[in-house]
Write a protein that holds these residues in place. Structure first.
Motif, short mmCIF file in Angstrom:
data_model
loop_
_atom_site.label_atom_id
_atom_site.label_comp_id
_atom_site.label_asym_id
_atom_site.label_seq_id
_atom_site.Cartn_x
_atom_site.Cartn_y
_atom_site.Cartn_z
N ASN A 100 0.79 -1.17 0.05
CA ASN A 100 0.09 -0.04 0.11
C ASN A 100 0.75 1.29 0.16
O ASN A 100 0.30 2.34 0.47
CB ASN A 100 -0.95 -0.03 1.30
CG ASN A 100 -1.86 -1.14 1.36
OD1 ASN A 100 -2.25 -1.50 0.32
ND2 ASN A 100 -2.27 -1.74 2.37
N CYS A 101 2.00 1.25 -0.31
CA CYS A 101 2.90 2.49 -0.24
C CYS A 101 3.94 2.53 -1.16
O CYS A 101 5.13 1.64 -1.41
CB CYS A 101 3.77 2.57 1.27
SG CYS A 101 4.33 4.28 1.62
N VAL A 102 4.11 3.71 -1.87
CA VAL A 102 5.36 3.98 -2.79
C VAL A 102 5.80 5.24 -2.40
O VAL A 102 5.39 6.26 -1.99
CB VAL A 102 4.73 4.15 -4.53
CG1 VAL A 102 5.83 4.60 -5.31
CG2 VAL A 102 3.87 2.96 -4.89
N ILE A 103 7.16 5.11 -2.44
CA ILE A 103 8.11 6.30 -1.82
C ILE A 103 8.89 6.88 -2.71
O ILE A 103 9.50 5.95 -3.60
CB ILE A 103 8.99 5.61 -0.65
CG1 ILE A 103 8.08 4.98 0.40
CG2 ILE A 103 9.83 6.60 0.05
CD1 ILE A 103 7.21 6.17 1.26
N ASN A 104 9.02 8.28 -2.65
CA ASN A 104 10.10 8.86 -3.49
C ASN A 104 11.46 8.96 -2.70
O ASN A 104 11.56 9.34 -1.60
CB ASN A 104 9.60 10.35 -3.37
CG ASN A 104 10.45 11.28 -4.57
OD1 ASN A 104 11.79 10.79 -4.87
ND2 ASN A 104 10.20 12.46 -4.76
N ARG A 105 12.47 8.19 -3.46
CA ARG A 105 13.75 7.92 -2.81
C ARG A 105 14.45 9.20 -2.45
O ARG A 105 15.00 9.36 -1.22
CB ARG A 105 14.62 7.30 -3.71
CG ARG A 105 14.14 6.03 -4.34
CD ARG A 105 15.12 5.38 -5.51
NE ARG A 105 14.52 4.45 -6.16
CZ ARG A 105 15.05 3.09 -6.40
NH1 ARG A 105 16.14 3.07 -5.78
NH2 ARG A 105 14.40 2.15 -7.02
N ASN A 106 14.05 10.25 -3.08
CA ASN A 106 14.75 11.48 -2.59
C ASN A 106 14.25 12.04 -1.17
O ASN A 106 15.14 12.90 -0.82
CB ASN A 106 14.53 12.43 -3.85
CG ASN A 106 14.79 12.21 -5.12
OD1 ASN A 106 16.08 11.65 -5.25
ND2 ASN A 106 14.26 12.34 -6.18
#
Length: 113
Positions: free
Chosen positions: A65-71
């Motif tokens: 349920n989660c996608v993260i911006n690596r930055n």
């Protein structure tokens, strides 16, 4: 510049830069988009809809349920509660055990043990 179209109730449809997108959380077929200005928006699309539009160099799926911006990731670590990562906003996100080895490898420069 890559962007995502979102509907703001006050001003209508607009394009926002994905570089300002911190994370996307999926909830029952909807997605919450969290932005670096502190705002968040609920959209009637699945997390998979957005995941397919995002560059894999900048975004990583850490949970179903989660996608993260690596930055925006400050560190990753294995805690007594399981694998987690901390964002620049101070938010802690649980990483699924199935995705932990892939996330650790992808973000190894941020791994603190």
């Amino acid at each position: 510049m890559l962007s995502v179209r979102v509907n703001d109730l006050r001003i209508g449809w607009q394009s926002r830069s994905i570089h300002d997108l911190i994370m996307i959380k999926g909830v029952r077929g909807y997605s919450w988009l969290y932005w670096n200005d502190g705002s968040k928006q609920m959209m009637a699309y699945t997390i998979k809809h957005y995941e397919n539009q995002l560059p894999i160099d900048d975004f990583i799926r850490v949970h179903q349920n989660c996608v993260i911006n690596r930055n925006f990731v400050q560190k990753t670590q294995l805690t007594h509660r399981g694998p987690m990562l901390r964002l620049a906003t101070g938010t802690e996100i649980i990483i699924s055990r199935r995705r932990w080895s892939m996330v650790k490898k992808e973000l190894q420069h941020l791994y603190w043990g």
